[in-house]
Structure formats: structure tokens, C-alpha cells
Motif scaffolding. Structure first.
Motif, PDB file in Angstrom:
ATOM      1  N   GLU A  21      -3.612   5.243  21.479  1.00  0.00           N
ATOM      2  CA  GLU A  21      -2.481   4.993  20.609  1.00  0.00           C
ATOM      3  C   GLU A  21      -2.038   6.307  19.988  1.00  0.00           C
ATOM      4  OE1 GLU A  21      -3.368   1.934  17.789  1.00  0.00           O
ATOM      5  OE2 GLU A  21      -4.303   0.683  19.297  1.00  0.00           O
ATOM      6  N   THR A  22      -0.823   6.302  19.474  1.00  0.00           N
ATOM      7  CA  THR A  22      -0.341   7.523  18.837  1.00  0.00           C
ATOM      8  C   THR A  22      -1.216   7.841  17.635  1.00  0.00           C
ATOM      9  OG1 THR A  22       1.247   6.351  17.447  1.00  0.00           O
ATOM     10  CG2 THR A  22       2.015   7.118  19.605  1.00  0.00           C
ATOM     11  N   THR A  26       2.295   9.875  13.999  1.00  0.00           N
ATOM     12  CA  THR A  26       3.102  10.990  14.493  1.00  0.00           C
ATOM     13  C   THR A  26       4.005  10.581  15.651  1.00  0.00           C
ATOM     14  OG1 THR A  26       1.418  11.676  16.088  1.00  0.00           O
ATOM     15  CG2 THR A  26       1.323  12.696  13.887  1.00  0.00           C
ATOM     16  N   GLY A  27       3.709   9.444  16.268  1.00  0.00           N
ATOM     17  CA  GLY A  27       4.460   9.040  17.443  1.00  0.00           C
ATOM     18  C   GLY A  27       4.002   9.745  18.712  1.00  0.00           C
ATOM     19  N   ARG A  28       2.974  10.587  18.585  1.00  0.00           N
ATOM     20  CA  ARG A  28       2.448  11.336  19.743  1.00  0.00           C
ATOM     21  C   ARG A  28       0.951  11.079  19.871  1.00  0.00           C
ATOM     22  NH1 ARG A  28       4.752  15.571  16.639  1.00  0.00           N
ATOM     23  NH2 ARG A  28       2.622  16.257  16.358  1.00  0.00           N
ATOM     24  N   LEU A  29       0.482  11.279  21.080  1.00  0.00           N
ATOM     25  CA  LEU A  29      -0.962  11.218  21.296  1.00  0.00           C
ATOM     26  C   LEU A  29      -1.577  12.537  20.860  1.00  0.00           C
ATOM     27  CD1 LEU A  29      -1.199   9.567  24.826  1.00  0.00           C
ATOM     28  CD2 LEU A  29      -1.572   8.496  22.610  1.00  0.00           C
ATOM     29  N   HIS A  30      -2.734  12.463  20.281  1.00  0.00           N
ATOM     30  CA  HIS A  30      -3.488  13.663  19.916  1.00  0.00           C
ATOM     31  C   HIS A  30      -4.038  14.272  21.211  1.00  0.00           C
ATOM     32  CE1 HIS A  30      -6.657  16.155  18.205  1.00  0.00           C
ATOM     33  NE2 HIS A  30      -6.021  16.053  17.044  1.00  0.00           N
ATOM     34  N   PRO A  31      -4.171  15.593  21.285  1.00  0.00           N
ATOM     35  CA  PRO A  31      -4.732  16.219  22.493  1.00  0.00           C
ATOM     36  C   PRO A  31      -6.094  15.654  22.902  1.00  0.00           C
ATOM     37  CG  PRO A  31      -3.764  17.888  21.089  1.00  0.00           C
ATOM     38  CD  PRO A  31      -3.710  16.588  20.313  1.00  0.00           C
ATOM     39  N   ASP A  33      -7.034  12.557  22.533  1.00  0.00           N
ATOM     40  CA  ASP A  33      -6.739  11.287  23.197  1.00  0.00           C
ATOM     41  C   ASP A  33      -6.150  11.493  24.581  1.00  0.00           C
ATOM     42  OD1 ASP A  33      -7.709   9.543  21.265  1.00  0.00           O
ATOM     43  OD2 ASP A  33      -5.818   9.516  20.168  1.00  0.00           O
ATOM     44  N   LEU A  34      -5.335  12.524  24.728  1.00  0.00           N
ATOM     45  CA  LEU A  34      -4.775  12.816  26.049  1.00  0.00           C
ATOM     46  C   LEU A  34      -5.881  13.140  27.051  1.00  0.00           C
ATOM     47  CD1 LEU A  34      -1.675  14.977  25.056  1.00  0.00           C
ATOM     48  CD2 LEU A  34      -1.649  12.694  26.103  1.00  0.00           C
ATOM     49  N   CYS A 131      -7.470  11.219  10.375  1.00  0.00           N
ATOM     50  CA  CYS A 131      -6.108  10.959   9.910  1.00  0.00           C
ATOM     51  C   CYS A 131      -6.052  10.967   8.380  1.00  0.00           C
ATOM     52  CB  CYS A 131      -5.610   9.626  10.460  1.00  0.00           C
ATOM     53  SG  CYS A 131      -3.946   9.199   9.932  1.00  0.00           S
TER      54      CYS A 131
END
Length: 142
Positions: A21-22, A26-31, A33-34, A131
């Protein structure tokens, strides 16, 4: 009853294992998580590969937690540092107790998926705390 809870837990947490999930609104994936998502995609559903990916993700989130904590501490007054240190110690105790509870047979019912479910929950606990610390840091930044 145990089987029902395990099914509910698996359905609730399975998306966390297989899709990130983001991060922190932030609306982005954390590195982290990527990378975890890439490793999970490459695992082919093999439990040992999933567990190895989870272990690396946990270690990475733990390092991120410590980095955020150090950076936040650098922004605080002496009194605030004491409060944060107390809060962090309490959170660590909570994390350990919560993880122990999740390992109990009454909650996770043992079985082959137990380590996957419990590890995913531990990763989510770390991410949530990272977070929180990042949010505190934004507020505390002069």
C-alpha cells in the motif's frame, strides 16, 4: 472458531503480503515496499522465498525506524527527547507483546501459514511506527 479466525486473518492480511500500500498518505510506495513487492513477485509463492523477502523487508523497515528516530531526536529539546525515548520504549514493549500474542495458537492456530501471517503483521507494525515518527519529524521541523 480458530479456523474461522485464521481465515479472517489470512483474508485481512494476505493483501499486505502480496501487494504493498502507499506509504504514510503520500500516494506512493516506499522504496522498501517496492523492493519487497519485487521479491514477492519473484518468489513464485514458495514459502521459504516469501519468508526470506519478509525478513529483508523487516530488517529494512527496522533500519528506517532507527533513522527516523535519530533524526527526530536531533530536532527535539532535552525534555522532549526524554518523552520520545519513553514513548519509543513503550512502543517497543507493545510491539514485542503484540507479536508474542500473534504467535499464540489461539490467534494464529499454528499451521504452515502462521509464520507468513505473523511476519507480515510485524512488518506492518514497523511501517506504522515509521510513519508516526516521520509525521512527528515534519511537525517538529523548525
Amino acid at each position: 472458531m480458530k479456523t474461522t479466525f485464521l481465515t479472517v486473518a489470512l483474508v485481512s492480511f494476505a493483501p499486505c503480503v502480496f501487494a504493498a500500500e502507499t506509504f504514510c498518505g503520500t500516494g506512493r510506495l516506499h522504496p522498501i515496499d517496492l523492493q519487497f513487492q519485487r521479491e514477492m513477485d519473484q518468489s513464485g509463492g514458495v514459502t521459504v522465498d516469501i519468508r526470506n523477502a519478509q525478513g529483508r523487508a523487516y530488517e529494512s523497515w527496522d533500519k528506517e525506524l532507527n533513522r527516523e528516530y535519530r533524526e527526530l531526536m536531533a530536532l527535539l529539546s532535552s525534555e522532549e527527547k526524554v518523552s520520545l525515548r519513553e514513548a519509543q520504549r513503550a512502543w517497543l514493549s507493545f510491539r514485542d507483546a503484540e507479536s508474542k500474542f500473534w504467535w499464540s495458537e489461539s490467534i494464529s492456530d499454528g499451521g504452515t501459514l502462521q509464520p507468513v501471517i505473523v511476519s507480515d503483521y510485524g512488518i506492518e507494525l514497523l511501517k506504522e511506527r515509521v510513519c508516526q515518527l516521520a509525521t512527528y519529524k515534519q511537525v517538529a521541523t523548525p
